[in-house]
Design a protein around this motif. Structure first.
Motif, PDB file in Angstrom:
ATOM      1  N   MET A 178     198.863  36.216 -22.852  1.00  0.00           N
ATOM      2  CA  MET A 178     198.255  34.883 -22.871  1.00  0.00           C
ATOM      3  C   MET A 178     197.879  34.403 -21.470  1.00  0.00           C
ATOM      4  O   MET A 178     196.875  33.731 -21.288  1.00  0.00           O
ATOM      5  CB  MET A 178     199.196  33.889 -23.551  1.00  0.00           C
ATOM      6  CG  MET A 178     198.526  32.587 -23.896  1.00  0.00           C
ATOM      7  SD  MET A 178     197.042  32.738 -24.930  1.00  0.00           S
ATOM      8  CE  MET A 178     197.741  33.229 -26.467  1.00  0.00           C
ATOM      9  N   GLY A 179     198.674  34.741 -20.470  1.00  0.00           N
ATOM     10  CA  GLY A 179     198.350  34.340 -19.098  1.00  0.00           C
ATOM     11  C   GLY A 179     196.998  34.864 -18.655  1.00  0.00           C
ATOM     12  O   GLY A 179     196.246  34.170 -17.966  1.00  0.00           O
ATOM     13  N   GLU A 180     196.668  36.092 -19.033  1.00  0.00           N
ATOM     14  CA  GLU A 180     195.359  36.674 -18.705  1.00  0.00           C
ATOM     15  C   GLU A 180     194.257  36.020 -19.523  1.00  0.00           C
ATOM     16  O   GLU A 180     193.175  35.727 -19.014  1.00  0.00           O
ATOM     17  CB  GLU A 180     195.357  38.182 -18.962  1.00  0.00           C
ATOM     18  CG  GLU A 180     196.196  38.969 -18.008  1.00  0.00           C
ATOM     19  CD  GLU A 180     196.189  40.457 -18.332  1.00  0.00           C
ATOM     20  OE1 GLU A 180     195.227  40.938 -18.981  1.00  0.00           O
ATOM     21  OE2 GLU A 180     197.154  41.136 -17.945  1.00  0.00           O
ATOM     22  N   VAL A 181     194.525  35.817 -20.804  1.00  0.00           N
ATOM     23  CA  VAL A 181     193.527  35.236 -21.708  1.00  0.00           C
ATOM     24  C   VAL A 181     193.091  33.863 -21.201  1.00  0.00           C
ATOM     25  O   VAL A 181     191.899  33.555 -21.136  1.00  0.00           O
ATOM     26  CB  VAL A 181     194.090  35.127 -23.142  1.00  0.00           C
ATOM     27  CG1 VAL A 181     193.159  34.331 -24.030  1.00  0.00           C
ATOM     28  CG2 VAL A 181     194.335  36.506 -23.722  1.00  0.00           C
ATOM     29  N   LEU A 182     194.040  33.028 -20.814  1.00  0.00           N
ATOM     30  CA  LEU A 182     193.720  31.656 -20.409  1.00  0.00           C
ATOM     31  C   LEU A 182     193.039  31.558 -19.046  1.00  0.00           C
ATOM     32  O   LEU A 182     192.546  30.494 -18.681  1.00  0.00           O
ATOM     33  CB  LEU A 182     194.986  30.801 -20.437  1.00  0.00           C
ATOM     34  CG  LEU A 182     195.566  30.580 -21.828  1.00  0.00           C
ATOM     35  CD1 LEU A 182     196.881  29.804 -21.742  1.00  0.00           C
ATOM     36  CD2 LEU A 182     194.582  29.873 -22.740  1.00  0.00           C
ATOM     37  N   GLN A 183     192.954  32.661 -18.317  1.00  0.00           N
ATOM     38  CA  GLN A 183     192.211  32.664 -17.053  1.00  0.00           C
ATOM     39  C   GLN A 183     190.712  32.815 -17.283  1.00  0.00           C
ATOM     40  O   GLN A 183     189.920  32.534 -16.396  1.00  0.00           O
ATOM     41  CB  GLN A 183     192.724  33.784 -16.144  1.00  0.00           C
ATOM     42  CG  GLN A 183     194.115  33.501 -15.622  1.00  0.00           C
ATOM     43  CD  GLN A 183     194.624  34.607 -14.726  1.00  0.00           C
ATOM     44  OE1 GLN A 183     193.853  35.378 -14.156  1.00  0.00           O
ATOM     45  NE2 GLN A 183     195.932  34.698 -14.603  1.00  0.00           N
ATOM     46  N   ARG A 184     190.336  33.244 -18.485  1.00  0.00           N
ATOM     47  CA  ARG A 184     188.906  33.383 -18.823  1.00  0.00           C
ATOM     48  C   ARG A 184     188.344  32.052 -19.304  1.00  0.00           C
ATOM     49  O   ARG A 184     189.076  31.182 -19.783  1.00  0.00           O
ATOM     50  CB  ARG A 184     188.723  34.433 -19.922  1.00  0.00           C
ATOM     51  CG  ARG A 184     189.144  35.819 -19.503  1.00  0.00           C
ATOM     52  CD  ARG A 184     188.628  36.858 -20.473  1.00  0.00           C
ATOM     53  NE  ARG A 184     188.912  36.554 -21.865  1.00  0.00           N
ATOM     54  CZ  ARG A 184     189.919  37.059 -22.567  1.00  0.00           C
ATOM     55  NH1 ARG A 184     190.769  37.885 -21.997  1.00  0.00           N
ATOM     56  NH2 ARG A 184     190.090  36.748 -23.831  1.00  0.00           N
ATOM     57  N   LYS A 185     187.047  31.921 -19.226  1.00  0.00           N
ATOM     58  CA  LYS A 185     186.368  30.727 -19.731  1.00  0.00           C
ATOM     59  C   LYS A 185     186.376  30.770 -21.265  1.00  0.00           C
ATOM     60  O   LYS A 185     186.046  31.799 -21.848  1.00  0.00           O
ATOM     61  CB  LYS A 185     184.934  30.701 -19.210  1.00  0.00           C
ATOM     62  CG  LYS A 185     184.196  29.430 -19.494  1.00  0.00           C
ATOM     63  CD  LYS A 185     182.851  29.427 -18.813  1.00  0.00           C
ATOM     64  CE  LYS A 185     182.132  28.124 -19.120  1.00  0.00           C
ATOM     65  NZ  LYS A 185     180.820  28.090 -18.452  1.00  0.00           N
ATOM     66  N   PRO A 186     186.733  29.657 -21.928  1.00  0.00           N
ATOM     67  CA  PRO A 186     186.767  29.667 -23.396  1.00  0.00           C
ATOM     68  C   PRO A 186     185.375  29.509 -24.008  1.00  0.00           C
ATOM     69  O   PRO A 186     184.436  29.048 -23.342  1.00  0.00           O
ATOM     70  CB  PRO A 186     187.614  28.437 -23.727  1.00  0.00           C
ATOM     71  CG  PRO A 186     187.317  27.502 -22.607  1.00  0.00           C
ATOM     72  CD  PRO A 186     187.175  28.381 -21.386  1.00  0.00           C
ATOM     73  N   GLN A 187     185.258  29.878 -25.263  1.00  0.00           N
ATOM     74  CA  GLN A 187     184.062  29.562 -26.044  1.00  0.00           C
ATOM     75  C   GLN A 187     184.228  28.127 -26.530  1.00  0.00           C
ATOM     76  O   GLN A 187     185.331  27.691 -26.825  1.00  0.00           O
ATOM     77  CB  GLN A 187     183.949  30.473 -27.262  1.00  0.00           C
ATOM     78  CG  GLN A 187     183.774  31.921 -26.957  1.00  0.00           C
ATOM     79  CD  GLN A 187     183.783  32.735 -28.241  1.00  0.00           C
ATOM     80  OE1 GLN A 187     183.239  32.335 -29.262  1.00  0.00           O
ATOM     81  NE2 GLN A 187     184.411  33.894 -28.181  1.00  0.00           N
ATOM     82  N   LEU A 188     183.147  27.389 -26.610  1.00  0.00           N
ATOM     83  CA  LEU A 188     183.187  26.039 -27.158  1.00  0.00           C
ATOM     84  C   LEU A 188     182.659  26.096 -28.579  1.00  0.00           C
ATOM     85  O   LEU A 188     181.508  26.476 -28.795  1.00  0.00           O
ATOM     86  CB  LEU A 188     182.354  25.078 -26.314  1.00  0.00           C
ATOM     87  CG  LEU A 188     182.833  24.894 -24.875  1.00  0.00           C
ATOM     88  CD1 LEU A 188     181.888  23.966 -24.108  1.00  0.00           C
ATOM     89  CD2 LEU A 188     184.242  24.348 -24.844  1.00  0.00           C
ATOM     90  N   LEU A 189     183.498  25.769 -29.547  1.00  0.00           N
ATOM     91  CA  LEU A 189     183.097  25.797 -30.948  1.00  0.00           C
ATOM     92  C   LEU A 189     182.585  24.421 -31.351  1.00  0.00           C
ATOM     93  O   LEU A 189     183.173  23.395 -30.991  1.00  0.00           O
ATOM     94  CB  LEU A 189     184.280  26.186 -31.838  1.00  0.00           C
ATOM     95  CG  LEU A 189     184.966  27.508 -31.512  1.00  0.00           C
ATOM     96  CD1 LEU A 189     186.104  27.758 -32.497  1.00  0.00           C
ATOM     97  CD2 LEU A 189     183.982  28.661 -31.531  1.00  0.00           C
TER      98      LEU A 189
END
Length: 64
Positions: A11-22
């Motif tokens: 999760m630490g790596e995942v949250l460093q990426r920019k999220p998609q906006l739904l």
């Protein structure tokens, strides 16, 4: 609604990426989001605010 694909990563790596906006319908006081087990979409639900009606919304997953 911010959305991240995890693909089994920490999760630490995942949250460093920019999220998609739904896209979703804004609600008086959005309180809940739940994804379908088969990944076909998600639901949102608001808490009651004053006399406004609340609705359970379903959003079908868009095909890439």
């Amino acid at each position: 609604v911010y959305y991240w694909e995890t693909n089994g990563q920490p999760m630490g790596e995942v949250l460093q990426r920019k999220p998609q906006l739904l896209k979703y319908t804004e609600e008086p006081q959005g309180e809940a989001i739940a994804f379908t087990l088969d990944g076909s979409g998600f639901y949102t639900l608001s808490e009651t605010v004053a006399t406004e009606k609340i609705f359970l919304y379903y959003y079908e997953r868009r095909k890439p």
